[in-house]
Scaffold this motif. Structure first.
Motif, mmCIF file in Angstrom:
data_model
loop_
_atom_site.group_PDB
_atom_site.id
_atom_site.type_symbol
_atom_site.label_atom_id
_atom_site.label_comp_id
_atom_site.label_asym_id
_atom_site.label_seq_id
_atom_site.Cartn_x
_atom_site.Cartn_y
_atom_site.Cartn_z
ATOM 1 N N UNK A 58 51.579 43.636 20.795
ATOM 2 C CA UNK A 58 50.180 43.596 21.210
ATOM 3 C C UNK A 58 49.986 42.869 22.535
ATOM 4 N N UNK A 59 51.064 42.299 23.084
ATOM 5 C CA UNK A 59 50.935 41.519 24.315
ATOM 6 C C UNK A 59 50.254 40.194 24.102
ATOM 7 N N UNK A 60 50.339 39.688 22.865
ATOM 8 C CA UNK A 60 49.705 38.417 22.524
ATOM 9 C C UNK A 60 50.740 37.307 22.462
ATOM 10 N N UNK A 61 50.273 36.088 22.196
ATOM 11 C CA UNK A 61 51.156 34.929 22.131
ATOM 12 C C UNK A 61 50.946 34.206 20.806
ATOM 13 N N UNK A 62 52.050 33.750 20.226
ATOM 14 C CA UNK A 62 51.982 32.950 19.011
ATOM 15 C C UNK A 62 51.443 31.557 19.317
ATOM 16 N N UNK A 63 50.609 31.040 18.425
ATOM 17 C CA UNK A 63 50.136 29.659 18.550
ATOM 18 C C UNK A 63 51.043 28.680 17.817
ATOM 19 N N UNK A 64 52.055 29.196 17.111
ATOM 20 C CA UNK A 64 52.855 28.356 16.238
ATOM 21 C C UNK A 64 54.236 27.996 16.781
ATOM 22 N N UNK A 65 54.866 28.896 17.523
ATOM 23 C CA UNK A 65 56.274 28.702 17.874
ATOM 24 C C UNK A 65 56.520 27.353 18.538
#
Length: 260
Positions: free
Chosen positions: A51-58
């Motif tokens: 989706x071209x998004x970024x994880x907030x958790x990694x």
């Protein structure tokens, strides 16, 4: 810091929310007996990247964890309720699984969580606990709007959970979101009406009622992240991101097919 979005930012917030909801819906559908928690994490990673998004958790490394978190989704099983660190575990029939996902897309974050029983119908006590968190979430959303006090939202959530007979922990609760995942204000899952911050249009809040069947006390796993009930009892967690608008509150984390 409390971040207030411009009305022109709401379409991006809806897009992020729909992505989070769609990923959770897909993962719930794939979570069957024998599914490994690490596979769920990998599937989340793939969908976020596609989706071209970024994880907030990694890269998330707050003071209360042993960070960075290093995974893409929280997977909490049975007596685990928050921050469940994905690990090599195959789901069994009857496991109560909570999935919690936060993603950033277009510079705006959305956060949501669902709980469900794997492999068949939920036992009555599990179904009642999950339903209580979902009802409390609806009550909190209904109480939110421009000019509402934060305590009104917390009180609405807490009244449902207390009436259902569940102890309430106030160490962890809802929170503001925006350009980052965890912002002020903190939204406890119980409170006093008429108290606290006055809500304003443009505020994004992640409301997240969660309970443990017979205790309010948490213990932390040796992994430094996973939070469990101190008694080993089962748990449940429901969460939506909402936007305060001129007319009330709008749920951002609705799946694409469920949107008006």
């Amino acid at each position: 810091m409390i971040e207030i979005l411009d009305p022109t930012d709401l379409p991006r917030a809806r897009a992020t929310g729909a992505l989070v909801a769609d990923i959770l819906q897909t993962l719930k559908g794939r979570s069957a007996v024998g599914t490994n928690l690490l596979d769920i994490d990998r599937w989340a990673q793939d969908m976020i990247r596609e989706a071209g998004a970024q994880s907030c958790y990694v890269d998330y490394a707050p003071s209360f964890g042993r960070g960075p978190f290093g995974h893409y989704i929280c997977t909490s099983v049975n007596d685990a309720v928050l921050h469940g660190l994905p690990h090599d575990y195959a789901l069994a029939e009857g496991d109560l699984l909570s999935l919690d996902l936060a993603v950033s897309l277009g510079g705006i974050v959305a956060d949501s969580a669902v709980s469900f029983v794997v492999g068949g119908a939920a036992p009555p006590e599990d179904a009642a606990m999950i339903a209580a968190t979902e009802e409390a979430l609806r009550a909190g959303i209904a109480a939110a709007g421009p000019g509402t006090r934060l305590g009104d939202v917390s009180a609405a959530i807490g009244s449902v959970l207390t009436a259902a007979g569940y102890p309430i922990n106030t160490e962890f609760g809802g929170h503001g979101v925006g350009s980052t995942m965890h912002q002020d204000p903190h939204v406890p899952n119980t409170g006093r009406p008429g108290r606290g911050y006055r809500l304003r249009p443009g505020l994004l809040l992640a409301l997240e009622p969660w309970v443990m069947a017979d205790t309010a006390r948490l213990v932390t796993d040796p992994d430094g992240w996973t939070l469990r009930s101190a008694t080993g009892c089962r748990t449940a967690h429901s969460e939506h991101t909402i936007a305060i608008t001129d007319d009330g509150a709008e749920i951002m984390t609705l799946p694409t097919q469920g949107r008006p």
